[in-house]
Design an enzyme around this catalytic site. Structure first.
Site, mmCIF file in Angstrom:
data_model
loop_
_atom_site.group_PDB
_atom_site.id
_atom_site.type_symbol
_atom_site.label_atom_id
_atom_site.label_comp_id
_atom_site.label_asym_id
_atom_site.label_seq_id
_atom_site.Cartn_x
_atom_site.Cartn_y
_atom_site.Cartn_z
ATOM 1 N N ILE A 104 29.103 44.123 38.669
ATOM 2 C CA ILE A 104 28.542 44.894 39.791
ATOM 3 C C ILE A 104 28.359 46.355 39.392
ATOM 4 O O ILE A 104 29.272 46.981 38.844
ATOM 5 C CB ILE A 104 29.493 44.763 41.003
ATOM 6 C CG1 ILE A 104 29.503 43.302 41.488
ATOM 7 C CG2 ILE A 104 29.085 45.693 42.137
ATOM 8 C CD1 ILE A 104 30.696 42.923 42.301
ATOM 9 N N PRO A 119 37.437 45.522 34.176
ATOM 10 C CA PRO A 119 37.152 46.955 34.354
ATOM 11 C C PRO A 119 36.897 47.245 35.834
ATOM 12 O O PRO A 119 35.820 46.981 36.354
ATOM 13 C CB PRO A 119 35.894 47.184 33.500
ATOM 14 C CG PRO A 119 35.288 45.843 33.313
ATOM 15 C CD PRO A 119 36.330 44.796 33.529
ATOM 16 N N ASP A 125 34.357 44.423 39.853
ATOM 17 C CA ASP A 125 34.320 44.225 38.404
ATOM 18 C C ASP A 125 33.024 44.860 37.885
ATOM 19 O O ASP A 125 31.925 44.363 38.163
ATOM 20 C CB ASP A 125 34.355 42.718 38.120
ATOM 21 C CG ASP A 125 34.420 42.396 36.625
ATOM 22 O OD1 ASP A 125 34.004 43.244 35.818
ATOM 23 O OD2 ASP A 125 34.870 41.288 36.288
ATOM 24 N N HIS A 126 33.180 45.931 37.140
ATOM 25 C CA HIS A 126 31.988 46.688 36.719
ATOM 26 C C HIS A 126 31.138 45.934 35.693
ATOM 27 O O HIS A 126 30.002 46.307 35.410
ATOM 28 C CB HIS A 126 32.416 48.049 36.158
ATOM 29 C CG HIS A 126 31.400 49.126 36.385
ATOM 30 N ND1 HIS A 126 30.089 48.878 36.721
ATOM 31 C CD2 HIS A 126 31.506 50.476 36.339
ATOM 32 C CE1 HIS A 126 29.434 50.004 36.847
ATOM 33 N NE2 HIS A 126 30.267 50.996 36.631
ATOM 34 N N ARG A 127 31.684 44.852 35.149
ATOM 35 C CA ARG A 127 30.865 44.046 34.230
ATOM 36 C C ARG A 127 29.789 43.316 35.005
ATOM 37 O O ARG A 127 28.752 42.933 34.459
ATOM 38 C CB ARG A 127 31.743 43.015 33.505
ATOM 39 C CG ARG A 127 32.738 43.623 32.544
ATOM 40 C CD ARG A 127 33.688 42.573 32.026
ATOM 41 N NE ARG A 127 34.449 41.939 33.078
ATOM 42 C CZ ARG A 127 35.321 40.947 32.895
ATOM 43 N NH1 ARG A 127 35.518 40.471 31.680
ATOM 44 N NH2 ARG A 127 35.995 40.433 33.894
#
Ligand code: CAO
Length: 459
Positions: free
Chosen positions: A435, A252, A431-433
């Protein structure tokens, strides 16, 4: 007038006081054998109680919310003449020694006893037992197994459920063509047939669409619209493309944009290059960028990390204490990413030299695999070409990538006036998982500060 018969709750196993959740009939309703009369629900499963014969409902004995057990009267029905025959047939075919249906029930018992729901075994009760208890025998109750694959709500009989379970079909996705939309075996077969042909079509076109349940890739005969030329993709493009596609689909991505005032840095770089001897290595902006980046990666370690599963299947963040920086190089055959190791232990001159050497090897197609491995973070610089911003794709299993666009002079308001400053656009995809947006904004702000005052890189 036909014979009046009371319809009772059949053998439902050990369950007592099961709530009625739905009543499908009312006084005057005309029902066919097997039409559902009422639905019961325990904490684990739903059971439809079907009509044992065709007829007209004369009197309803239960209502929604009532609690019922085996033998509770559901309704008084007037048996229609043809139904009387039918009912005999049902009874005959329910003899335990007689039919496939019994085999069905036995194997249903096996299948269902393997599943978590104790209620599932209800359908498997041998008919003879029910007869001994003088409960009017019906077809097996229609049970909605509490099973994710098969569905707990779909309206289907046990043999259809078993059939669906064997094929891994979710009955929720099927509209039944039977009475009251009851799902028949033919409906399951038609569903599977349709899915198979869709999968074949998708995998023929994209190989991936079927897995993602996407629309098929558009098939266009381009030559119909004008002259075309077919060119095969280079090996690098094919490999890079597959990697980029996977990373784009699986991570993501979010991109944080920022700007750094590099006016002083550019003055320093130009002065250094001017005063260096002729054969000295040229100090590129990218070499300073790498140095500044190390300062930010040290301050925000989760950017120099990867997601990884341990032996127990738990996902962890592996934070790296080494700083190997990959950089994208544009070659005629496509994109390659050589890696400079231990950038934190090298000075700007050494970094610039290695950058030049690796970029040259990349363009000549002479990079060794080891020279492209082990990166903990990647930079993609399009600054020598142009553009104001872009959204780079993360180089898995890294968790972020820094995109750099072309620096340009911009009017910056300082001490009451606009002054021209050289501003470098930064595009950080992360990577929004791993950060959060706030961390990304802090990271690029810090990097911009360091690039504005490279002395911060020494701290
Ligand atoms: N802003 C303004 N000017 C820039 C700049 C920037 N951000 N970055 C470089 N420049 C200038 C350089 O200073 C140089 O000018 P001078 O010769 O006057 O000093 C000129 O642009 C050319 O630089 P360069 O691109 O050759 O050198 P580099 O160290 O900046 O970059 C490399 C090296 C390998 C990164 C680059 O050649 C390259 O291949 N870039 C493309 C990477 C890429 O394709 N990324 C996309 C990946 S996603 O598809």
């Amino acid at each position: 007038m036909g014979e009046l018969k009371t319809v009772f709750i059949p053998d439902i196993g050990d369950f007592e006081d099961v709530p009625v959740i739905e009543v499908f009939i009312k006084a005057g309703s005309q029902v066919n054998a097997e039409d559902p009369l009422i639905a019961l629900e325990s904490d684990k499963a739903t059971i439809d109680i079907p009509a044992p014969f065709s007829g007209v409902v004369k009197e309803l004995k239960v209502k929604s919310g009532d609690k019922v057990s085996e033998g509770t009267a559901i309704a008084i029905m007037e048996v229609t003449e043809s139904a009387a025959e039918e009912s005999k047939d049902v009874e005959a075919s329910n003899k335990p020694d007689n039919s496939e249906e019994v085999i069905d029930k036995e194997s249903e018992k096996q299948v269902q006893s393997q599943s978590q729901s104790a209620m599932n075994t209800i359908a498997a009760e041998p008919v003879a037992e029910a007869e001994q208890k003088q409960i009017p025998q019906t077809d097996p109750p229609i049970i909605a197994v509490s099973d994710e694959t098969v569905s707990s709500k779909a309206h289907a009989g046990p043999s259809v459920r078993r059939f669906a379970r064997e094929l891994g079909v979710n009955l929720d996705l099927i509209t039944g063509s039977g009475p009251k939309q009851r799902i028949l075996k033919e409906d399951v077969q038609a569903f599977v047939k349709a899915k198979l042909s869709q999968v074949q079509m998708d995998s023929k076109n994209t190989g991936m669409g079927a897995v993602l349940d996407l629309l098929p890739w558009p098939q266009v005969d381009f030559a119909k619209y004008g002259p075309v030329e077919i060119k095969s993709l280079s090996r690098i493009k094919q490999i890079a493309g597959a990697n980029l596609y996977r990373n784009w689909i699986m991570i993501p991505h979010v991109t944080q944009f920022d700007e750094a005032d590099i006016s002083d840095l550019e003055t320093l770089r130009k002065e250094s290059n001017a005063t260096e001897k002729k054969d000295a290595v040229k100090l590129t902006l990218l070499s300073f960028l790498m140095k500044a980046l190390i300062a930010s990666l040290k301050k925000f370690p989760e950017f120099n990390a990867s997601l990884d599963k341990d032996a127990n299947g738990e996902t962890n963040l592996v934070v790296k204490r080494y700083y190997h920086i990959g950089f994208a190089v544009d070659t005629i055959n496509g994109l390659v990413v050589p890696v400079i190791r231990d950038v934190d232990q090298k000075g700007v001159v050494a970094i610039a030299r290695e950058l030049g050497e690796l970029a040259a090897l990349a363009r000549e197609g002479k990079l060794k695999p080891t020279q492209m491995q082990g990166a903990s973070f990647t930079i993609s610089s399009l600054g020598g070409i142009g553009g104001t911003a872009f959204t780079p794709i993360i180089n898995a299993p890294e968790v972020a990538i820094l995109g750099v666009s072309k620096a340009a002079y911009k009017p910056v308001y300082r001490e009451g006036q606009f002054v021209p400053r050289l501003v470098l656009p930064l595009s950080l995809s992360y990577d929004h998982r791993v950060i959060d947006g706030a961390a990304a904004a802090r990271f690029t702000s810090h990097l911009a500060e360091v690039l504005t005052d490279m002395r911060l890189a020494l701290l």
